[in-house]
Design a protein around this motif. Structure first.
Motif, mmCIF file in Angstrom:
data_model
loop_
_atom_site.group_PDB
_atom_site.id
_atom_site.type_symbol
_atom_site.label_atom_id
_atom_site.label_comp_id
_atom_site.label_asym_id
_atom_site.label_seq_id
_atom_site.Cartn_x
_atom_site.Cartn_y
_atom_site.Cartn_z
ATOM 1 N N GLY A 142 -5.975 1.279 11.329
ATOM 2 C CA GLY A 142 -4.630 1.756 11.023
ATOM 3 C C GLY A 142 -3.827 0.694 10.297
ATOM 4 N N VAL A 143 -2.516 0.909 10.268
ATOM 5 C CA VAL A 143 -1.606 -0.027 9.606
ATOM 6 C C VAL A 143 -1.611 -1.359 10.351
ATOM 7 C CG1 VAL A 143 0.822 -0.435 9.023
ATOM 8 C CG2 VAL A 143 -0.167 1.851 8.757
ATOM 9 N N GLU A 144 -1.716 -2.460 9.600
ATOM 10 C CA GLU A 144 -1.765 -3.771 10.244
ATOM 11 C C GLU A 144 -0.504 -4.606 10.032
ATOM 12 O OE1 GLU A 144 -5.454 -5.155 8.635
ATOM 13 O OE2 GLU A 144 -6.582 -3.861 10.005
ATOM 14 N N GLU A 145 0.154 -4.340 8.906
ATOM 15 C CA GLU A 145 1.350 -5.137 8.609
ATOM 16 C C GLU A 145 2.488 -4.249 8.186
ATOM 17 O OE1 GLU A 145 1.333 -8.570 6.052
ATOM 18 O OE2 GLU A 145 -0.675 -9.081 6.796
ATOM 19 N N VAL A 146 3.641 -4.486 8.777
ATOM 20 C CA VAL A 146 4.832 -3.727 8.412
ATOM 21 C C VAL A 146 5.892 -4.696 7.914
ATOM 22 C CG1 VAL A 146 6.791 -2.486 9.410
ATOM 23 C CG2 VAL A 146 4.471 -1.737 9.900
ATOM 24 N N ALA A 147 6.458 -4.381 6.741
ATOM 25 C CA ALA A 147 7.589 -5.170 6.256
ATOM 26 C C ALA A 147 8.805 -4.261 6.194
ATOM 27 C CB ALA A 147 7.280 -5.747 4.884
ATOM 28 N N ILE A 148 9.941 -4.787 6.630
ATOM 29 C CA ILE A 148 11.194 -4.047 6.529
ATOM 30 C C ILE A 148 11.926 -4.636 5.335
ATOM 31 C CG2 ILE A 148 13.365 -3.517 7.706
ATOM 32 C CD1 ILE A 148 11.736 -3.795 10.364
ATOM 33 N N ASP B 263 0.838 -1.214 0.000
ATOM 34 C CA ASP B 263 0.000 0.000 0.000
ATOM 35 C C ASP B 263 0.869 1.260 0.000
ATOM 36 O OD1 ASP B 263 -2.350 -1.457 0.013
ATOM 37 O OD2 ASP B 263 -2.469 -1.515 2.207
ATOM 38 N N VAL B 264 1.848 1.270 0.915
ATOM 39 C CA VAL B 264 2.706 2.453 1.020
ATOM 40 C C VAL B 264 4.156 2.017 1.242
ATOM 41 C CG1 VAL B 264 3.120 4.630 2.245
ATOM 42 C CG2 VAL B 264 0.797 3.721 2.107
ATOM 43 N N ALA B 265 5.064 2.546 0.433
ATOM 44 C CA ALA B 265 6.498 2.349 0.674
ATOM 45 C C ALA B 265 7.010 3.593 1.400
ATOM 46 C CB ALA B 265 7.237 2.168 -0.647
ATOM 47 N N VAL B 266 7.755 3.380 2.502
ATOM 48 C CA VAL B 266 8.233 4.507 3.309
ATOM 49 C C VAL B 266 9.752 4.626 3.204
ATOM 50 C CG1 VAL B 266 8.370 5.490 5.640
ATOM 51 C CG2 VAL B 266 6.318 4.240 4.939
ATOM 52 N N SER B 267 10.216 5.846 2.897
ATOM 53 C CA SER B 267 11.660 6.120 2.865
ATOM 54 C C SER B 267 11.966 7.336 3.724
ATOM 55 C CB SER B 267 12.123 6.431 1.437
ATOM 56 O OG SER B 267 12.025 5.291 0.619
ATOM 57 N N GLY B 268 13.143 7.330 4.340
ATOM 58 C CA GLY B 268 13.599 8.493 5.095
ATOM 59 C C GLY B 268 14.324 9.465 4.185
ATOM 60 N N VAL B 269 14.212 10.767 4.498
ATOM 61 C CA VAL B 269 14.912 11.814 3.739
ATOM 62 C C VAL B 269 15.658 12.703 4.731
ATOM 63 C CG1 VAL B 269 14.677 13.695 2.087
ATOM 64 C CG2 VAL B 269 12.880 11.982 2.259
ATOM 65 N N PHE B 270 16.953 12.898 4.489
ATOM 66 C CA PHE B 270 17.710 13.806 5.360
ATOM 67 C C PHE B 270 17.449 15.258 4.990
ATOM 68 C CE2 PHE B 270 20.145 9.907 6.061
ATOM 69 C CZ PHE B 270 20.173 9.927 7.446
ATOM 70 N N GLU B 271 17.598 16.111 5.975
ATOM 71 C CA GLU B 271 17.367 17.538 5.760
ATOM 72 C C GLU B 271 18.421 18.095 4.807
ATOM 73 O OE1 GLU B 271 16.585 19.554 9.411
ATOM 74 O OE2 GLU B 271 17.062 21.523 8.588
ATOM 75 N N ARG B 272 17.992 18.905 3.869
ATOM 76 C CA ARG B 272 18.963 19.478 2.945
ATOM 77 C C ARG B 272 19.686 20.658 3.594
ATOM 78 N NH1 ARG B 272 16.012 22.311 -2.158
ATOM 79 N NH2 ARG B 272 14.351 20.785 -2.106
ATOM 80 N N GLY B 273 20.976 20.742 3.355
ATOM 81 C CA GLY B 273 21.763 21.849 3.893
ATOM 82 C C GLY B 273 21.410 23.147 3.174
ATOM 83 N N ALA B 274 21.884 24.261 3.720
ATOM 84 C CA ALA B 274 21.535 25.579 3.179
ATOM 85 C C ALA B 274 21.904 25.714 1.698
ATOM 86 C CB ALA B 274 22.221 26.672 3.995
ATOM 87 N N LYS B 275 23.087 25.164 1.351
ATOM 88 C CA LYS B 275 23.538 25.352 -0.034
ATOM 89 C C LYS B 275 23.229 24.145 -0.922
ATOM 90 C CE LYS B 275 27.369 28.164 1.476
ATOM 91 N NZ LYS B 275 27.793 27.410 2.616
ATOM 92 N N GLU B 276 22.497 23.204 -0.382
ATOM 93 C CA GLU B 276 22.226 21.967 -1.118
ATOM 94 C C GLU B 276 21.007 22.155 -2.023
ATOM 95 O OE1 GLU B 276 21.649 17.496 0.284
ATOM 96 O OE2 GLU B 276 22.442 18.770 1.881
ATOM 97 N N GLY C 50 -6.396 5.683 9.188
ATOM 98 C CA GLY C 50 -7.618 6.183 8.573
ATOM 99 C C GLY C 50 -7.430 6.574 7.115
ATOM 100 N N LYS C 51 -6.321 6.131 6.496
ATOM 101 C CA LYS C 51 -6.056 6.509 5.104
ATOM 102 C C LYS C 51 -5.961 5.294 4.191
ATOM 103 C CE LYS C 51 -4.196 11.058 5.850
ATOM 104 N NZ LYS C 51 -5.424 11.838 5.773
ATOM 105 N N GLY C 52 -6.584 4.222 4.603
ATOM 106 C CA GLY C 52 -6.674 3.054 3.733
ATOM 107 C C GLY C 52 -5.353 2.350 3.478
ATOM 108 N N ALA C 53 -4.423 2.475 4.402
ATOM 109 C CA ALA C 53 -3.142 1.776 4.241
ATOM 110 C C ALA C 53 -3.068 0.648 5.265
ATOM 111 C CB ALA C 53 -1.986 2.749 4.439
ATOM 112 N N ARG C 54 -3.093 -0.596 4.803
ATOM 113 C CA ARG C 54 -3.007 -1.743 5.725
ATOM 114 C C ARG C 54 -1.570 -2.252 5.814
ATOM 115 N NH1 ARG C 54 -6.567 -0.005 7.165
ATOM 116 N NH2 ARG C 54 -8.726 -0.154 6.520
ATOM 117 N N GLY C 55 -0.946 -2.351 4.621
ATOM 118 C CA GLY C 55 0.411 -2.882 4.566
ATOM 119 C C GLY C 55 1.404 -1.781 4.223
ATOM 120 N N VAL C 56 2.468 -1.679 5.031
ATOM 121 C CA VAL C 56 3.458 -0.634 4.813
ATOM 122 C C VAL C 56 4.832 -1.278 4.710
ATOM 123 C CG1 VAL C 56 4.609 1.314 5.935
ATOM 124 C CG2 VAL C 56 2.126 1.191 5.913
ATOM 125 N N GLY C 57 5.629 -0.829 3.747
ATOM 126 C CA GLY C 57 6.984 -1.369 3.583
ATOM 127 C C GLY C 57 8.027 -0.291 3.796
#
Ligand code: BES
Ligand code: ZN
Ligand code: ZN
Length: 508
Positions: free
Chosen positions: A152-158, A16-29, A104-111
Motif C-alpha cells: 500500500g501507500v508508504e509515504e504521505v506528504a501534506i 505518484d498520486v496527488a489527492v484533493s477533496g471535492v465538496f458535493e455540488r448543490g442541486a442548482k450548481e 495494490g495500485k502501484g502508489a507508494r507516495g501520496v501528496g
C-alpha cells in the motif's frame, strides 16, 4: 507510514498520486468550481470534462482518478459531501478512503493538497492532523499472519502551496506530533490484534517491560505468587482456570513537571474471555481475544505519554488474566476477597472484567493515591446494545474529569457518551452474603450496574470509567458501517482520546 509536510504544491512536484477533496455540488450548481482550477489545469482539462459529464459530484466516499498527461502521475479526487456537514472527521475519513483505494495500485507516495481540506469546519492545523490520522490508521492492516499481501501507500506528504506556506513551521510541528500519536495507535493495534495463544498475560508483561526499556518508564510485574501476597483474590480467581497465570502490570511515567497531578489509567486485560464455567455460546466467543483491549490501550497511552512528554505523572495498571473453564476455574457461588479486603459474590463467571478490575483499582488507589483514575474496559454486552459499535460509555463521579474526556472526544473524533450512575444501580449490586455481587438479579442497565460495582473499589477518588465493549474492535460485518480509518480488528480505542486528554492536562 511516513508522514511529512511539504511547502510546495502537490501538483508542482513528482508524486505518484496527488489527492484533493471535492465538496458535493448543490442541486442548482452546474458551473465548474473555481477551487478545482489547479487540478483541472494539471489534468489537461480532464477534470472539468468529467465534472460536466456528471462523473464528479463530490458525494462522500466518491473517488475519481485521472492520469495527468505525459506520465506526470495521477490526481485522486475524494468526495467530501456537503459543505454544511464538513468537519475534521470528514477529512479523517476522506484521507483513509483515499489511501485504502490506492492499495495494490502501484502508489507508494501520496501528496495531499491541504488547501482543498480547509473550509468552515476545519483549520489548516485541524485538517493536517486529520489527514495524518486518516492516512496512517486507514492504511494500517494486521498482516502478521498473511504470507502474501498487496503493498500500500508508504509515504504521505501534506502539501501547503503558496496559500499556506507561511504557517509551515507550526504545521510541521503539529503534523510531527499527530503522526507520532498515530504511530502509537498502530503499535497498539498490532498488539491488541494478537491472538490469545500468543498474547498471554505473561506476554503482555513482556511487552510492558520492553516498552518501559524503550521509552523510559518504571515497570513492576506481579506474578501469581506476588498477587497472592498482595491478596489480589479477583485476578487469581478469574485466572485460575487457565494454564497461563494472571499478571498485574504497573507502569509509571514520572511526568514532565515536578509537582504535576497524577493520573492513573487502568485497563481490563482478559486475554481471552470464554465466559469461564458460565460459558459463552460459540458466536459470542469469536472475538473475545479483543477482551484485552483496555489493557493494551493502557500500554499505548503510556507510550504516548512518554513520547509526548506530557506534564502529568501517569500510572498505567493492566489487570491481565485468561477466563477459561477447568477443574481449577472459579465458580458461581464463590466468594472472592479482593486487594482491599472487600468481598465479591460471584454469580456469573462471565462477568469477570469487574472482578479483575476490583483488584487493580483498589491497588492503585490505595498504593499511589492518584488525583484521578480512568479505567478502560470491554466490560459489558449491554454497552454495545445501548451505544453501538462506535461509541464508548462514560460513567464518572467527577465533573472535571468527565468534561476533560468529553472535550478530548470532540477533538479526536473518538466518540464517548456520558451515562448516569444512581443509587438504583448501587442497590442492584449489593450482595446478601458478600459486599457486592458480580451479576444482578434482574438484568437491567447492565453497563451501569457494572459501573456501580467498580465504583465500590475507587472510593472517593475522582474516577471515570470508559466501557469500550462496542468501539474496541470492528469485524468484517460491523466494518462496513464504520469510518475507513478503522480496519477489521482492533481499533486501539482510547489511545488518541487519552493522549489528547493528557496533553490538555499539560496546558490547563
Ligand atoms: N467481555 C464481555 C463483554 C463484551 C461483550 C465485550 C461483547 C465485547 C463485546 C464481558 O466479560 C461479559 O461477558 N459481560 C457479561 C456480563 C454479564 C454476565 C453480567 C455481559 O455483558 O453479558
Ligand atoms: Zn465475560
Ligand atoms: Zn470480558
Amino acid at each position: 507510514m511516513k508522514v511529512s509536510v511539504d511547502r510546495r504544491d502537490a501538483l508542482a512536484v513528482a508524486v505518484d498520486v496527488a489527492v484533493s477533496g471535492v465538496f458535493e455540488r448543490g442541486a442548482k450548481e452546474t458551473a465548474f468550481p473555481k477551487s478545482l482550477a489547479a487540478e483541472d489545469t494539471a489534468s489537461g482539462g480532464l477534470i472539468e470534462a468529467a465534472w460536466d459529464r456528471g462523473e464528479i459530484r463530490g458525494k462522500r466516499k466518491e473517488i475519481t482518478v485521472v492520469h495527468r498527461p505525459g506520465g506526470q502521475g495521477r490526481i485522486l479526487l475524494i468526495g467530501l459531501g456537503l459543505r454544511s456537514k464538513f468537519d475534521a472527521d470528514v477529512v479523517r475519513r476522506a484521507a483513509a478512503e483515499s489511501v485504502r483505494a490506492l492499495k495494490g495500485k502501484g502508489a507508494r507516495g501520496v501528496g495531499f493538497r491541504l488547501v482543498s481540506f480547509v473550509a468552515d469546519g476545519t483549520t489548516p492545523e485541524v485538517a493536517a492532523r486529520a489527514i495524518s490520522d486518516g492516512a496512517v490508521l486507514g492504511g494500517y492492516e494486521f498482516l502478521k499472519y498473511k504470507t502474501q499481501a498487496d503493498r500500500g501507500v508508504e509515504e504521505v506528504a501534506i502539501h501547503l502551496g503558496e496559500g499556506l506556506v507561511r504557517s509551515e513551521a507550526d504545521l510541521k510541528k503539529a503534523v510531527a506530533e499527530q503522526a507520532s500519536i498515530d504511530d502509537v495507535v498502530v503499535w497498539t493495534r498490532e498488539r491488541a490484534n494478537l491472538p490469545a495463544d500468543t498474547a498471554t498475560p505473561e506476554r503482555l508483561a513482556e511487552e510492558a517491560r520492553a516498552l518501559a526499556k524503550e521509552v523510559g518508564l518504571k515497570v513492576t510485574v506481579f506474578d501469581e505468587g506476588s498477587l497472592a501476597e498482595l491478596h489480589c483474590g479477583g485476578l487469581l480467581a478469574v485466572g485460575g482456570g487457565s494454564a497461563h497465570p494472571p499478571r498485574m502490570i504497573v507502569l509509571e511515567y514520572a511526568g514532565g513537571t515536578r509537582r504535576g497531578r497524577t493520573v492513573a489509567v487502568v485497563g481490563k486485560g482478559i486475554t481471552f474471555d470464554s465466559g469461564g464455567l458460565s460459558l459463552k455460546p460459540a458466536p459470542a466467543m469469536a472475538n473475545m481475544k479483543f477482551d484485552k483491549s483496555g489493557a493494551v490501550a493502557v500500554l499505548g497511552i503510556l507510550r504516548a505519554a512518554a513520547l509526548l512528554k506530557v506534564a502529568p505523572r501517569v500510572l498505567g495498571v493492566l489487570a491481565c488474566a485468561e477466563n477459561l473453564p477447568s477443574g481449577a476455574a472459579y465458580r458461581p457461588g464463590d466468594l472472592v476477597r479482593t486487594y482491599g479486603g472487600q468481598t465479591i459474590e460471584v454469580l456469573n463467571t462471565d462477568a469477570e472484567g469487574r472482578v479483575v478490575l476490583a483488584d487493580a483499582l483498589g491497588y492503585v488507589v490505595d498504593k499511589y493515591r492518584p488525583d484521578e483514575v480512568i479505567d478502560l474496559a470491554t466490560l459489558t454486552g449491554a454497552e454495545v446494545v445501548a451505544l453501538g459499535d462506535d461509541t464508548a460509555g462514560l460513567v464518572a463521579n467527577d465533573e472535571r474529569v468527565a468534561a476533560g474526556l468529553l472535550a478530548a472526544s470532540r477533538a479526536t473524533g473518538e466518540p464517548i457518551w456520558r451515562m448516569p450512575l444512581t443509587d438504583y444501580h448501587r442497590e442492584l449490586v449489593k450482595s446478601e452474603v458478600g459486599d457486592v455481587r458480580n451479576s444482578t438479579e434482574i438484568t437491567v442497565a447492565g453497563m451501569l450496574t457494572a459501573a456501580a460495582f467498580l465504583e465500590t473499589f475507587v472510593g472517593t477518588t475522582p474516577w471515570a470509567h470508559l466501557d469500550i465493549a462496542g468501539p474496541a474492535y470492528t469485524t468484517v460485518t460491523t466494518r462496513k458501517y464504520q469510518p475507513a480509518y478503522q480496519n477489521p480488528g482492533a481499533v486501539a480505542f482510547g489511545v488518541r482520546l487519552l493522549a489528547r486528554y493528557l496533553q490538555d492536562a499539560s496546558r490547563g
